[in-house]
Design a protein around this motif. Structure first.
Motif, PDB file in Angstrom:
ATOM      1  N   GLY B 129       0.826  -1.216   0.000  1.00 14.20           N
ATOM      2  CA  GLY B 129       0.000   0.000   0.000  1.00 14.20           C
ATOM      3  C   GLY B 129       0.854   1.257   0.000  1.00 14.20           C
ATOM      4  O   GLY B 129       0.586   2.218  -0.722  1.00 14.20           O
ATOM      5  N   ILE B 130       1.891   1.257   0.822  1.00 11.39           N
ATOM      6  CA  ILE B 130       2.792   2.412   0.856  1.00 11.39           C
ATOM      7  C   ILE B 130       3.564   2.492  -0.466  1.00 11.39           C
ATOM      8  O   ILE B 130       3.690   3.567  -1.053  1.00 11.39           O
ATOM      9  N   GLY B 131       4.044   1.330  -0.929  1.00 10.87           N
ATOM     10  CA  GLY B 131       4.799   1.284  -2.182  1.00 10.87           C
ATOM     11  C   GLY B 131       4.010   1.826  -3.360  1.00 10.87           C
ATOM     12  O   GLY B 131       4.518   2.643  -4.139  1.00 10.87           O
ATOM     13  N   GLU B 132       2.763   1.410  -3.465  1.00 14.69           N
ATOM     14  CA  GLU B 132       1.923   1.868  -4.583  1.00 14.69           C
ATOM     15  C   GLU B 132       1.814   3.389  -4.613  1.00 14.69           C
ATOM     16  O   GLU B 132       1.898   4.008  -5.671  1.00 14.69           O
ATOM     17  N   GLN B 133       1.625   3.975  -3.451  1.00 15.48           N
ATOM     18  CA  GLN B 133       1.460   5.432  -3.407  1.00 15.48           C
ATOM     19  C   GLN B 133       2.754   6.162  -3.747  1.00 15.48           C
ATOM     20  O   GLN B 133       2.721   7.294  -4.229  1.00 15.48           O
ATOM     21  N   LEU B 134       3.885   5.514  -3.459  1.00 15.82           N
ATOM     22  CA  LEU B 134       5.174   6.146  -3.747  1.00 15.82           C
ATOM     23  C   LEU B 134       5.726   5.702  -5.098  1.00 15.82           C
ATOM     24  O   LEU B 134       6.803   6.114  -5.500  1.00 15.82           O
ATOM     25  N   GLU B 135       4.980   4.820  -5.749  1.00 13.63           N
ATOM     26  CA  GLU B 135       5.411   4.223  -7.015  1.00 13.63           C
ATOM     27  C   GLU B 135       6.758   3.505  -6.868  1.00 13.63           C
ATOM     28  O   GLU B 135       7.666   3.664  -7.683  1.00 13.63           O
ATOM     29  N   ILE B 136       6.836   2.756  -5.782  1.00 15.50           N
ATOM     30  CA  ILE B 136       8.022   1.925  -5.540  1.00 15.50           C
ATOM     31  C   ILE B 136       7.517   0.494  -5.397  1.00 15.50           C
ATOM     32  O   ILE B 136       6.539   0.247  -4.687  1.00 15.50           O
ATOM     33  N   HIS B 137       8.195  -0.433  -6.088  1.00 16.57           N
ATOM     34  CA  HIS B 137       7.819  -1.822  -5.853  1.00 16.57           C
ATOM     35  C   HIS B 137       8.741  -2.419  -4.798  1.00 16.57           C
ATOM     36  O   HIS B 137       9.939  -2.503  -4.983  1.00 16.57           O
ATOM     37  N   PHE B 138       8.181  -2.798  -3.675  1.00 11.48           N
ATOM     38  CA  PHE B 138       8.980  -3.418  -2.623  1.00 11.48           C
ATOM     39  C   PHE B 138       8.979  -4.931  -2.773  1.00 11.48           C
ATOM     40  O   PHE B 138       7.919  -5.552  -2.905  1.00 11.48           O
ATOM     41  N   ASN B 139      10.192  -5.507  -2.756  1.00  8.06           N
ATOM     42  CA  ASN B 139      10.292  -6.957  -2.664  1.00  8.06           C
ATOM     43  C   ASN B 139      10.353  -7.312  -1.188  1.00  8.06           C
ATOM     44  O   ASN B 139      11.047  -6.648  -0.427  1.00  8.06           O
ATOM     45  N   GLN B 140       9.630  -8.354  -0.826  1.00 11.31           N
ATOM     46  CA  GLN B 140       9.617  -8.732   0.578  1.00 11.31           C
ATOM     47  C   GLN B 140      10.444  -9.994   0.802  1.00 11.31           C
ATOM     48  O   GLN B 140      10.400 -10.920  -0.001  1.00 11.31           O
ATOM     49  N   GLY B 141      11.179  -9.994   1.886  1.00  9.82           N
ATOM     50  CA  GLY B 141      11.949 -11.177   2.253  1.00  9.82           C
ATOM     51  C   GLY B 141      11.058 -12.199   2.921  1.00  9.82           C
ATOM     52  O   GLY B 141       9.836 -12.016   2.999  1.00  9.82           O
ATOM     53  N   HIS B 142      11.675 -13.276   3.386  1.00 13.36           N
ATOM     54  CA  HIS B 142      10.900 -14.280   4.114  1.00 13.36           C
ATOM     55  C   HIS B 142      10.584 -13.787   5.509  1.00 13.36           C
ATOM     56  O   HIS B 142      11.429 -13.189   6.154  1.00 13.36           O
ATOM     57  N   PRO B 143       9.380 -14.034   5.975  1.00 19.29           N
ATOM     58  CA  PRO B 143       9.101 -13.664   7.370  1.00 19.29           C
ATOM     59  C   PRO B 143       9.886 -14.563   8.334  1.00 19.29           C
ATOM     60  O   PRO B 143      10.083 -15.741   8.056  1.00 19.29           O
ATOM     61  N   VAL B 144      10.338 -13.976   9.399  1.00 20.03           N
ATOM     62  CA  VAL B 144      11.110 -14.723  10.396  1.00 20.03           C
ATOM     63  C   VAL B 144      10.423 -14.576  11.749  1.00 20.03           C
ATOM     64  O   VAL B 144      10.077 -13.464  12.152  1.00 20.03           O
ATOM     65  N   VAL B 145      10.223 -15.686  12.416  1.00 18.73           N
ATOM     66  CA  VAL B 145       9.642 -15.625  13.758  1.00 18.73           C
ATOM     67  C   VAL B 145      10.733 -15.218  14.734  1.00 18.73           C
ATOM     68  O   VAL B 145      11.776 -15.858  14.818  1.00 18.73           O
ATOM     69  N   LEU B 146      10.479 -14.114  15.435  1.00 20.90           N
ATOM     70  CA  LEU B 146      11.483 -13.645  16.390  1.00 20.90           C
ATOM     71  C   LEU B 146      11.310 -14.316  17.738  1.00 20.90           C
ATOM     72  O   LEU B 146      12.234 -14.392  18.537  1.00 20.90           O
ATOM     73  N   GLY B 147      10.111 -14.762  18.005  1.00 21.01           N
ATOM     74  CA  GLY B 147       9.886 -15.430  19.281  1.00 21.01           C
ATOM     75  C   GLY B 147       8.413 -15.622  19.536  1.00 21.01           C
ATOM     76  O   GLY B 147       7.574 -14.937  18.947  1.00 21.01           O
ATOM     77  N   GLN B 148       8.117 -16.592  20.369  1.00 22.85           N
ATOM     78  CA  GLN B 148       6.736 -16.827  20.794  1.00 22.85           C
ATOM     79  C   GLN B 148       6.711 -16.805  22.311  1.00 22.85           C
ATOM     80  O   GLN B 148       7.615 -17.324  22.967  1.00 22.85           O
ATOM     81  N   HIS B 149       5.666 -16.244  22.834  1.00 20.00           N
ATOM     82  CA  HIS B 149       5.458 -16.177  24.284  1.00 20.00           C
ATOM     83  C   HIS B 149       6.670 -15.585  25.001  1.00 20.00           C
ATOM     84  O   HIS B 149       7.181 -16.150  25.961  1.00 20.00           O
ATOM     85  N   CYS B 150       7.137 -14.472  24.490  1.00 16.13           N
ATOM     86  CA  CYS B 150       8.319 -13.848  25.095  1.00 16.13           C
ATOM     87  C   CYS B 150       7.957 -12.518  25.721  1.00 16.13           C
ATOM     88  O   CYS B 150       6.863 -11.994  25.536  1.00 16.13           O
ATOM     89  N   ASN B 151       8.931 -11.953  26.350  1.00 16.30           N
ATOM     90  CA  ASN B 151       8.837 -10.604  26.852  1.00 16.30           C
ATOM     91  C   ASN B 151       9.219  -9.647  25.711  1.00 16.30           C
ATOM     92  O   ASN B 151      10.087  -9.965  24.907  1.00 16.30           O
TER      93      ASN B 151
END
Lengths: 124, 205
Positions: B129-151
């Motif tokens: 959505g942000i990319g479209e408005q700025l006319e930039i195509h963003f490539n996305q990397g793989h999502p990475v889980v940083l942690g579950q049930h953490c502080n």
């Protein structure tokens, strides 16, 4: 006579974007309001025959403006221009008496389409 | 070593970032609302230049003592790079599972799946959505889980060693009548902010 247009949005960038989208060659006078309270005041003073209204605003939001227009029976044709495009938001504003709902970002083509569709724009 | 240029943010620029984010997060919320058949409450996004050490303060939804789960996903395009960080308050998963009609027990694995699904949806829609408005195509990397049930503090310690000062856009999503509470943070590298500001100035002109 020039049509009084009110652009009601808290973002100065959004107001500018909206103002740019108003079709050229349409005899209008453009006014601005930065929140719902200012917007209602401007409509009461006759500066908002056609209103381009944002929904998320401080002090009074777009829903509040629509409710006030209805309650005071103010003469305003309201086109909601919103980033909140959820089905519920669209239904709610139409239920409150908005004439049309346009998804942000607005541009000249979208503005012209909605103004023509509802017969709001009269060319000089 | 050269001194990096000072990154600044004027009121007009901040307003512009807010509005662009407003539109993008609206598109993301719309997709989430349709998936869960519930109304997503849209806040005014917060746009700030922050020191990475102050990142904790930028996160509104999660309290110090709450358990959170988090995912991050990088994005890059036209010389602009950043990370999207999605934090869920762990109490959100019960309702998310119910609303997504997740079959079976809400195990650790189940929560992980829901976390990944909802994060990808929100991050993807927002970035595009942000990319479209700025006319930039963003490539996305793989999502990475940083942690579950953490502080929260533990999450932020692992995820952000890279930059000092960054442009942070924070969106705190909550839902009407449902206990779902999450934060989406978009963090841009210092170099990217200079380029982004250029694009923004062009829009403001």
């Amino acid at each position: 006579m020039a049509t009084n247009i009110l652009i009601c949005d808290d973002s100065s960038f959004a107001r500018k974007q909206m103002a740019r989208a108003i079709p050229t060659g349409w005899d209008v006078e453009v006014h601005f309001a930065t929140d719902g309270v200012e917007g209602v005041q401007a409509i009461r003073e006759g500066r908002g025959e056609v209103v381009f209204l944002d929904l998320t605003m401080p002090n009074m939001d777009g829903y509040g403006v629509l409710e006030t227009i209805r309650k005071e029976d103010l003469p305003a044709m309201v086109i909601v221009v919103s980033g909140d495009i959820q089905p519920d938001a669209q239904e709610r504003v139409m239920g409150l008496g908005a004439m049309a709902f346009v998804k942000k970002p607005i541009d000249a083509a979208k503005a012209e389409a909605v103004l023509t569709e509802y017969g709001i724009m009269t060319r000089a | 070593m050269t001194t990096p240029p000072i990154v600044t943010l004027s009121d007009d620029q901040r307003d512009c970032y807010q509005e662009l984010t407003n539109v993008a997060m609206g598109q993301a919320a719309d997709r989430l609302a349709r998936l869960l058949d519930s109304y997503v409450v849209l806040p005014i996004p917060k746009v700030n230049l922050i020191e990475i050490s102050d990142l904790r303060m930028a996160i509104e939804g999660a309290q110090e003592e709450d358990a959170v789960s988090a995912v991050c996903q990088g994005f890059i395009g036209s010389g602009i790079a950043g990370e999207a960080l999605m934090l869920f308050n762990d109490t959100s998963f019960t309702d998310l599972a119910r609303l997504t009609n997740y079959p079976g027990e809400l195990t650790h694995q189940a929560q992980l799946e829901i976390l990944m699904d909802v994060s990808s949806l929100l991050i993807g829609a927002c970035i595009q959505g942000i990319g479209e408005q700025l006319e930039i195509h963003f490539n996305q990397g793989h999502p990475v889980v940083l942690g579950q049930h953490c502080n929260v503090n533990d999450i932020l310690n692992v995820s952000n060693q890279k930059w000092r000062r960054t442009l942070a856009i924070e969106i705190h999503y909550t839902m009407e009548a449902v206990n779902v509470d999450c934060d989406l943070l978009l963090l841009f590298t210092e170099d990217s902010v200079l380029r982004l500001n250029h694009v923004i100035d062009f829009l403001l002109d």
